[in-house]
Write an enzyme that holds these catalytic residues in place. Structure first.
Site, PDB file in Angstrom:
ATOM      1  N   GLU A   1      -6.580   3.853  -5.803  1.00 25.23           N
ATOM      2  CA  GLU A   1      -7.841   4.060  -5.067  1.00 25.23           C
ATOM      3  C   GLU A   1      -8.458   5.334  -5.626  1.00 25.23           C
ATOM      4  O   GLU A   1      -7.920   6.418  -5.455  1.00 25.23           O
ATOM      5  CB  GLU A   1      -7.568   4.211  -3.568  1.00 25.23           C
ATOM      6  CG  GLU A   1      -8.855   4.179  -2.785  1.00 25.23           C
ATOM      7  CD  GLU A   1      -8.708   4.672  -1.354  1.00 25.23           C
ATOM      8  OE1 GLU A   1      -9.559   4.330  -0.536  1.00 25.23           O
ATOM      9  OE2 GLU A   1      -7.758   5.419  -1.064  1.00 25.23           O
TER      10      GLU A   1
ATOM     11  N   ASP B   1      -2.870   4.593  -2.389  1.00 25.39           N
ATOM     12  CA  ASP B   1      -3.851   5.123  -1.443  1.00 25.39           C
ATOM     13  C   ASP B   1      -4.267   6.559  -1.778  1.00 25.39           C
ATOM     14  O   ASP B   1      -3.409   7.409  -2.058  1.00 25.39           O
ATOM     15  CB  ASP B   1      -3.218   5.107  -0.045  1.00 25.39           C
ATOM     16  CG  ASP B   1      -4.159   5.562   1.037  1.00 25.39           C
ATOM     17  OD1 ASP B   1      -5.074   4.792   1.360  1.00 25.39           O
ATOM     18  OD2 ASP B   1      -3.991   6.684   1.544  1.00 25.39           O
TER      19      ASP B   1
ATOM     20  N   ASP C   1       0.870  -1.177   0.000  1.00 24.12           N
ATOM     21  CA  ASP C   1       0.000   0.000   0.000  1.00 24.12           C
ATOM     22  C   ASP C   1       0.908   1.228   0.000  1.00 24.12           C
ATOM     23  O   ASP C   1       1.687   1.422   0.937  1.00 24.12           O
ATOM     24  CB  ASP C   1      -0.848  -0.030   1.286  1.00 24.12           C
ATOM     25  CG  ASP C   1      -2.201   0.603   1.117  1.00 24.12           C
ATOM     26  OD1 ASP C   1      -2.282   1.595   0.398  1.00 24.12           O
ATOM     27  OD2 ASP C   1      -3.162   0.094   1.721  1.00 24.12           O
TER      28      ASP C   1
ATOM     29  N   HIS D   1     -11.262  -2.515   3.752  1.00 25.95           N
ATOM     30  CA  HIS D   1     -11.116  -2.177   5.172  1.00 25.95           C
ATOM     31  C   HIS D   1     -11.765  -0.851   5.542  1.00 25.95           C
ATOM     32  O   HIS D   1     -11.714  -0.461   6.708  1.00 25.95           O
ATOM     33  CB  HIS D   1      -9.626  -2.156   5.532  1.00 25.95           C
ATOM     34  CG  HIS D   1      -8.903  -1.018   4.879  1.00 25.95           C
ATOM     35  ND1 HIS D   1      -8.540  -1.058   3.545  1.00 25.95           N
ATOM     36  CD2 HIS D   1      -8.527   0.190   5.327  1.00 25.95           C
ATOM     37  CE1 HIS D   1      -7.960   0.094   3.234  1.00 25.95           C
ATOM     38  NE2 HIS D   1      -7.931   0.865   4.296  1.00 25.95           N
ATOM     39  N   ASP D   2     -12.339  -0.146   4.568  1.00 24.26           N
ATOM     40  CA  ASP D   2     -13.039   1.108   4.857  1.00 24.26           C
ATOM     41  C   ASP D   2     -14.552   0.949   4.743  1.00 24.26           C
ATOM     42  O   ASP D   2     -15.283   1.936   4.905  1.00 24.26           O
ATOM     43  CB  ASP D   2     -12.625   2.196   3.847  1.00 24.26           C
ATOM     44  CG  ASP D   2     -11.166   2.579   3.972  1.00 24.26           C
ATOM     45  OD1 ASP D   2     -10.619   2.533   5.089  1.00 24.26           O
ATOM     46  OD2 ASP D   2     -10.564   2.928   2.937  1.00 24.26           O
TER      47      ASP D   2
HETATM   48  C1  GLC Z   1      -7.465   5.385   2.279  1.00 27.51           C
HETATM   49  C2  GLC Z   1      -7.424   4.198   3.187  1.00 27.51           C
HETATM   50  C3  GLC Z   1      -8.046   4.571   4.504  1.00 27.51           C
HETATM   51  C4  GLC Z   1      -7.242   5.691   5.104  1.00 27.51           C
HETATM   52  C5  GLC Z   1      -7.158   6.880   4.153  1.00 27.51           C
HETATM   53  C6  GLC Z   1      -6.106   7.853   4.563  1.00 27.51           C
HETATM   54  O1  GLC Z   1      -8.749   5.643   1.945  1.00 27.51           O
HETATM   55  O2  GLC Z   1      -8.079   3.136   2.573  1.00 27.51           O
HETATM   56  O3  GLC Z   1      -8.113   3.488   5.386  1.00 27.51           O
HETATM   57  O4  GLC Z   1      -7.818   6.097   6.306  1.00 27.51           O
HETATM   58  O5  GLC Z   1      -6.812   6.482   2.840  1.00 27.51           O
HETATM   59  O6  GLC Z   1      -4.843   7.361   4.272  1.00 27.51           O
END
Ligand code: GLC
Length: 603
Positions: free
Chosen positions: A306, A249, A147, A381-382
């Site tokens: 993402e 990310d 990541d 995970h979100d």
């Molecule tokens: C992404 C991750 C999330 C995190 C955010 C800030 O969305 O998936 O879990 O809190 O970025 O890095």
């Protein structure tokens, strides 16, 4: 967190239909001229059968490292824990594992706040563990996806400490610093994704710094070529270690609009959500193209961005085979289907299966036109657990988990399974906000109370959307703490672990886990599931999700009843095909029992 935002360019159904139609007409003309029209005539992205890459054939699996497996009894999962479960992943047919960040971090956002990109947090292990993991995974044909958190660092990162130390420091412009307004207030009205102002004041510099997420996560200044070079070096370092690729990310936020203008207030306190102001800002692709050329090039790795905030029509620029910046993106439209208001977990939008199908179809069309490739995911995970989100209330957990698994593993693209999804996990519904860990959950709960919702309503919102539901420790067996740790787990194990765990499911031929394993086997045996074109059947049907995957030598018809009532459909689509598999054992053509999924095959 920003996954509950309606992306800036998100269009309602009719609008999107119109744009998609216009695009289709335009593109058809171009494609005709180029004599490519046949490749896409199914109206549903062709998967590109020739010479597929490893990541196009793979099933990917997301590990939330804190919660997967603890090897040293500190209650937090670690790399050695992952190594000890590689056989489990292999038995599930996994070819790529995306692990959430395990770099040195103060853990303000559980690792998404990185203090040192080149080292591993002792919480999670050592560099030697990482090397062992890459090697052991490789022996099982599994690649490790790191990541990369490049929009921001931790406020404890030496880069930031230097930048914050003075306006004349070496890294003075590595972050986004702005002077206060005349009255001393923040430079603009942007609200961070985790709530509160997106600006935090720093006494030493007498300036504010920008943070899209927590104050502990200052945004890097991508305008600065030194920053871009430093980040490229990080990626190249990990490629040197042998990783198989990267999940990028929050990557849609790296470019900010010139002038940092105030946004139209969208909350009672006069703030404007930063997502609407910065996601997918013009010019972002220039940075990402440079990154692609320097980091990916011809290397045999995979990149997944993402991508909250991009619209389907932009997909070619992001993932088009020739012009895209990543191999795949995590598109957000389907996981925003039920949330009309970014901050308000107490209001959900009613939606129908045909709406969900349309969202997937539009993305698939755009991806297909660009000859790109999709990622398929229903959880991460979100996000809440998919059984609670995509199935009617009260749906049977086991049958529902299998129905959704069928969708995940047979749609065109690379499926990403979130740990626990393969066991059919559901949301946790703890009775007090005190039990939740996630900072954004706590903020949302408070927001609901401040907005006048009752404690009961506020908690119901948390039950629906908290990120902690996807983060509870993995349930390996019925022993104390579900075999996750010998210590005290950092987050409570879900109460159902004595019956719902990997060991019990392995021993139950009818389990969700064994259904995943059997589907993974079918994907391996029948290239139609990875290479085939996809033609949707009955797009307006609100019970049955059905499509045909087809190659020159095989045709698979997938039929999934995602409702809790019996459904019927026109069985003409099954002509010449035989039942390949069914969640309920046998299947009657034309009829699907509640949550029944069947796959037919013709050669
Ligand atoms: C992404 C991750 C999330 C995190 C955010 C800030 O969305 O998936 O879990 O809190 O970025 O890095």
């Amino acid at each position: 967190m920003y996954f509950f935002f309606i992306p800036a360019g998100y269009r309602r159904k009719k609008e999107r239909n119109r744009t998609a139609m216009k695009n289709r007409i335009l593109r058809s003309a171009v494609l005709l001229t180029l004599a490519f029209v046949l490749a896409f005539s199914a109206g549903c992205g062709a998967a590109g059968a020739e010479g597929q890459k490893w990541w196009q054939k793979a099933i990917a699996y997301e590990i939330y490292i804190r919660s997967f497996k603890d090897s040293d009894g500190d209650g937090i999962g670690d790399l050695k824990g992952i190594i000890s479960e590689l056989d489990y992943l292999q038995s599930l047919g996994i070819g790529a594992v995306w692990i959430t960040p395990f770099y040195v971090s103060p853990q303000a956002d559980n690792g998404y706040d990185i203090a040192d990109y080149y080292n591993i947090d002792p919480l999670y292990g050592t560099m030697e563990d990482m090397e062992t993991l890459i090697a052991e995974a490789g022996r099982r044909d599994i690649r490790i996806i790191m990541d990369l958190v490049f929009n921001h660092t931790s406020n404890q990162n030496p880069w930031f400490l230097d930048s914050a130390s003075s306006r004349d420091s070496e890294k003075t412009d590595w972050y986004i610093w702005k002077d206060p307004r005349e009255d001393g207030s923040a430079p603009n009205n942007w609200r961070s994704i985790f709530g509160g102002s997106a600006w935090t004041y720093n006494e030493t510099r007498g300036q504010y710094y920008l943070h899209t997420f927590l104050p502990e996560q200052p945004d890097l200044n991508w305008e600065n070529p030194e920053v871009r070079k430093a980040l490229t070096d990080v990626a190249l370092f990990w490629i040197g270690k042998g990783v198989g690729g990267f999940r990028m990310d929050a990557i849609t936020y790296i470019k900010k609009p010139a002038g940092f203008p105030d946004g139209k207030p969208d909350a009672p306190d006069g703030t404007a959500g930063i997502h609407g102001m910065t996601a997918n800002t013009d010019g972002i692709l220039d940075y990402l193209r440079d990154f692609r050329d320097a980091v990916h090039g011809e290397r045999d790795i995979v990149t997944v961005g993402e991508a909250n905030g991009i619209i389907p029509e932009d997909l070619p620029q992001w993932i088009g085979a020739d012009i895209g910046v990543f191999d795949m993106v995590f598109d957000f439209h389907h996981i925003l289907i039920d949330l009309p208001d970014e901050m308000n977990w107490c209001v959900t939008t009613p939606w129908k299966l045909s709406d969900l199908k349309e969202i997937f179809a539009v993305a698939r069309d755009e991806t297909g036109y660009a000859n790109g490739w999709s990622s398929i995911f229903l959880e991460n995970h979100d996000q809440p657990r998919s059984i609670n989100r995509f199935l009617p209330e009260g749906a049977d957990r086991k049958a529902g988990g299998k129905a959704l698994a069928t969708l995940l593993l047979t749609m065109p693209g690379t499926p990403f399974i979130m740990q626990g999804e393969e066991l059919g996990y559901v949301n946790v519904t703890w009775d007090s906000i005190e039990k939740y860990n996630d900072a954004s959950t706590v903020n949302h709960h408070q927001f609901a109370l401040n907005s006048g919702y009752s404690p009961k309503e506020a908690l119901a919102g948390v039950h629906r959307f908290s990120r902690d539901s996807a983060r509870t420790p993995m349930q390996w067996d019925a022993s104390p703490n579900a075999g996750f740790t010998s210590g005290k787990p950092w987050l409570p194990v879900s109460g159902d672990y004595e019956t719902l765990n990997a060991e019990a499911e392995r021993n139950d031929p009818d389990s969700v886990l064994n259904w995943y394993i059997s589907l993974a086997g079918l994907r391996g045996e029948h290239p139609v599931f990875t290479e085939g074109t996809c033609k949707e059947l009955f797009p307006e049907d609100d019970q049955v999700y059905a499509y045909i995957r087809e190659t020159e030598s095989e045709k698979a018809v997938v039929l999934i009843n995602l409702s809790t009532k019996e459904a019927s459909y026109d069985a003409a689509c099954l002509e010449g095909a035989e039942l390949l598999t069914c969640t309920h054992g046998t299947n009657t053509p034309g009829v699907l029992r509640p949550l029944e999924a069947a796959v037919y095959l013709a050669r």
